[in-house]
Design an enzyme around this catalytic site. Structure first.
Site, mmCIF file in Angstrom:
data_model
loop_
_atom_site.group_PDB
_atom_site.id
_atom_site.type_symbol
_atom_site.label_atom_id
_atom_site.label_comp_id
_atom_site.label_asym_id
_atom_site.label_seq_id
_atom_site.Cartn_x
_atom_site.Cartn_y
_atom_site.Cartn_z
ATOM 1 N N ASP A 29 44.642 34.648 39.344
ATOM 2 C CA ASP A 29 43.917 35.717 40.536
ATOM 3 C C ASP A 29 42.916 36.200 39.568
ATOM 4 O OD1 ASP A 29 43.247 37.207 42.835
ATOM 5 O OD2 ASP A 29 44.671 38.936 41.856
ATOM 6 N N ASN A 79 45.544 31.959 52.025
ATOM 7 C CA ASN A 79 44.115 32.104 51.910
ATOM 8 C C ASN A 79 42.855 31.201 52.929
ATOM 9 O OD1 ASN A 79 45.314 31.429 47.974
ATOM 10 N ND2 ASN A 79 43.988 33.112 48.824
#
Length: 237
Positions: A18, A66
């Site tokens: 991330d 996502n």
């Protein structure tokens, strides 16, 4: 790291990669540049994990959520994956076994073919197993397993009372692998974001204030040292 005993190294590490977008934004670059740098770090950390004796590494590359990101960013991530898979033969000397976790159905046919080819081409490797979680979600994985078990009950090949934790684990994407001992999330966020929900019931969690593109083998060593200090009781004393 020489001070760590072999039995204090986690068998299975999960990493939530991330911070790529924020890394790029801090440098005035497009988000795609952050993903490209993150892909390079992925290779470096995978090799570092194998060198330190880790047996299984699961990298969270693209979640079921996502898809909500801008179309151009999603396409960039998929193109990066294509390039990685086309170059996968270059990394055969690393002796890693590559597997993919997640629902492949929504992915492009050429990408699915490359994934299958990569898995088959590395199946005989004897080094660390690297799982790439792609279009993966922990809840989605459990739903998939439950539907499969329900179908077996409907067909009469499985009795409901035979369904236990081991049976559910057997129908997850990670079937046959040890549950993660350690899950690392860089980027300063404090959540696991639908990652290995079932498997991480007793995993040690470590949140680190470093963006993924800046993550180094030294950060990995810090994580392993912290893990070695933890007292894992699994509900006991």
């Amino acid at each position: 790291m020489a001070e760590l005993e072999p039995n204090s190294v986690p068998r299975h590490i999960g990493i939530i990669m991330d911070g790529n977008g924020r890394w790029a934004k801090q440098r005035g670059l497009p988000r795609q540049a952050g993903h490209r740098r993150g892909a390079e770090v992925f290779k470096e950390i995978a090799r570092a994990c194998q060198a330190r004796g880790v047996q299984v590494l699961t990298m969270y590359a693209f979640s079921t959520e996502n898809w909500k990101r801008p179309k151009e960013e999603v396409q960039s991530i998929m193109d990066l994956l294509r390039r990685f898979l086309k170059d996968a033969k270059k990394y055969r000397k690393d002796n890693m076994k590559l597997r993919f976790l997640g629902d492949r159905a929504p992915l492009a046919p050429d990408l699915r073919a490359l994934m299958e080819e990569t898995e088959e081409g590395s199946a005989s490797n004897t080094g660390m197993t690297v799982n790439i979680a792609l279009n993966y979600g922990g809840r989605d994985e459990i739903v998939h397993a439950v539907r499969t078990l329900a179908q077996q009950v409907r067909e009469g090949t499985l009795n409901p009372e035979e369904i236990d934790e081991a049976e559910i684990s057997h129908h997850l994407y990670t079937a046959g692998q040890p549950d993660p001992d350690l899950i690392i999330r860089p980027s300063g966020e404090f959540r696991t974001s639908n990652f290995l929900l079932w498997q991480s019931a007793y995993a040690e969690l470590l949140f680190m204030d470093v963006l993924w593109p800046d993550f180094t083998p030294q950060h990995l060593d810090q994580a392993l040292e912290e893990y070695a200090r933890r007292n894992r009781r699994f509900g006991g004393i």
